[in-house]
Structure formats: C-alpha cells, structure tokens
Motif scaffolding. Structure first.
Motif, PDB file in Angstrom:
ATOM      1  N   HIS A 275      61.446  11.156  60.592  1.00 47.11           N
ATOM      2  CA  HIS A 275      62.475  10.921  61.605  1.00 47.11           C
ATOM      3  C   HIS A 275      62.661  12.226  62.355  1.00 47.11           C
TER       4      HIS A 275
ATOM      5  N   ARG B  26      58.669   4.164  55.943  1.00 50.04           N
ATOM      6  CA  ARG B  26      60.057   4.357  56.390  1.00 50.04           C
ATOM      7  C   ARG B  26      61.028   4.222  55.211  1.00 50.04           C
ATOM      8  N   ALA B  27      60.837   3.178  54.398  1.00 55.00           N
ATOM      9  CA  ALA B  27      61.715   2.960  53.239  1.00 55.00           C
ATOM     10  C   ALA B  27      61.541   4.076  52.210  1.00 55.00           C
TER      11      ALA B  27
ATOM     12  N   GLN C  68      63.276   7.322  53.314  1.00 50.08           N
ATOM     13  CA  GLN C  68      64.726   7.311  53.104  1.00 50.08           C
ATOM     14  C   GLN C  68      65.073   7.605  51.652  1.00 50.08           C
ATOM     15  N   GLU C  69      64.359   6.963  50.738  1.00 51.65           N
ATOM     16  CA  GLU C  69      64.652   7.150  49.318  1.00 51.65           C
ATOM     17  C   GLU C  69      64.337   8.572  48.851  1.00 51.65           C
TER      18      GLU C  69
ATOM     19  N   LYS D 228      63.853  11.287  50.652  1.00 58.14           N
ATOM     20  CA  LYS D 228      64.634  12.282  51.390  1.00 58.14           C
ATOM     21  C   LYS D 228      66.043  12.427  50.804  1.00 58.14           C
ATOM     22  N   SER D 229      66.638  11.320  50.372  1.00 47.57           N
ATOM     23  CA  SER D 229      67.986  11.406  49.804  1.00 47.57           C
ATOM     24  C   SER D 229      67.983  12.249  48.528  1.00 47.57           C
TER      25      SER D 229
END
Length: 195
Positions: A82, A144-145, A148-149, A151-152
């Motif tokens: 992103h 993408r999914a 997100q996981e 990166k958190s």
C-alpha cells in the motif's frame, strides 16, 4: 508507518535425479518470515516469524503457495504494498537462472519484457489462462489479505520495541530499481535432500 512491501519468492527446479523441488520464501520489507518447501513444510522464521501464529499463517498460505509452484515451474516473485496514500499496488516478476525476464503489473494486465530474449516466456505465460488467472487472484486478493495480517504483527512488534520512530521500512528507490530489471534475488534454494 511507511509503506510495507510484502514479497514471495518462488523457485522451482529439477534435481539431478529428475525430481521437481521448490522453495518459497515470504518477506516483509526484505525480512524473511516464512519458508515453504518441496515436502510441504511451512515454517515461520526470523523476528517477525516469532510474532506470527505458525499454524494459522501456514494454513492460510500453503494452498496458494502450492498452487503457485505447481503452475509456475520457474523463478517468480510476487510483491504487493500500500502506498502511503492507501493505494494498493502489486506485481509479479519472472526469472530464469537468476535473471529477471518479465515484469507483470497485474492491476493493468501489462506484461513487460525486461530481458530482450524473453518474448518466448511472455508469450507462453500470457496465453496460459490458468496462470494469468492465478497471477491476478493471488496479487490482488491473497497478497492484499496477507499484507494486512503480516503488517499488523510487524507494527505491533515495532511499537513494542520502540523501533518505529525514525525507521525507514522501505526505500522506494529500491522498488524502482527492481522494476527496471535488476537481478532477481534468489532465496538460496538447495536441492532436495542436500541440506
């Protein structure tokens, strides 16, 4: 947090005995956190890997990674990120003997020959509907999914260690250099049974 770059490097080859082998490595900002091999072994490794639930992350990744090595039979690299403004980007690079041959922007569907002798590879992959569907699905959906996981967990790790302040996580100059055709990074694959 600055942009986080998630990449998966696929390497597939044949051993001297003629058996196919593969290795996939997942990296966030060039730090390896996941390794998947020919024996369908999936391991989380490194500092980030220690923050991830190995069973959960491997269950989510294994089927897609297996599909990738079954389809690709070459060197390939999937990356997604992103931008700071939230725009999502993704691409696939294909290589041969450690040299980048093709760059695929899956958001536009544009295939770019990086190496002058790569037209045969471009034609082969472009015509294969299973491959093109897989590239689009994994880059725009799975990656993408996963980003997100992962990166958190990365952000939690940085916050807990106080490293986030002043840390440059991704050098856009490196991304631009990679997209112009630099040598592909090999994940250091060894032939099956030679570890």
């Amino acid at each position: 947090m600055d942009a986080a770059l998630l990449c998966y490097s696929f390497t597939v080859g044949k051993s001297g005995s003629g058996l196919w082998w593969h290795k996939v490595q997942g990296q966030l900002n060039e730090e390896t956190f996941l390794s998947y091999d020919s024996n369908n072994n999936c391991h989380v490794i490194g500092v980030l890997g220690n923050k991830l639930n190995a069973t959960k992350i491997c269950e989510k990744h294994s089927d897609t990674l297996k599909d990738g090595v079954d389809l690709l039979r070459d060197e390939a690299r999937l990356c997604c990120w992103h931008e700071v403004d939230g725009h999502f980007n993704e691409f696939w690079d294909f290589g041969l003997n450690g040299h980048k041959m093709l760059h695929v922007d899956t958001s536009t569907g544009e295939w770019t020959e990086v190496d002058p002798g790569s037209s045969w590879m471009k034609e082969m992959w472009e015509k294969n509907r299973d491959v093109t569907a897989f590239l689009k699905m994994t880059s725009q959906g799975d990656c993408r999914a996963w980003l997100q996981e992962v990166k958190s967990h990365w952000e939690e790790m940085l916050e807990s260690t106080g490293l986030q302040q002043g840390l440059v996580l991704w050098d856009k100059g490196k991304k631009e250099e990679d997209s112009r055709g630099s040598r592909m990074e090999s994940p250091g694959v060894m032939e099956e049974g030679t570890e």
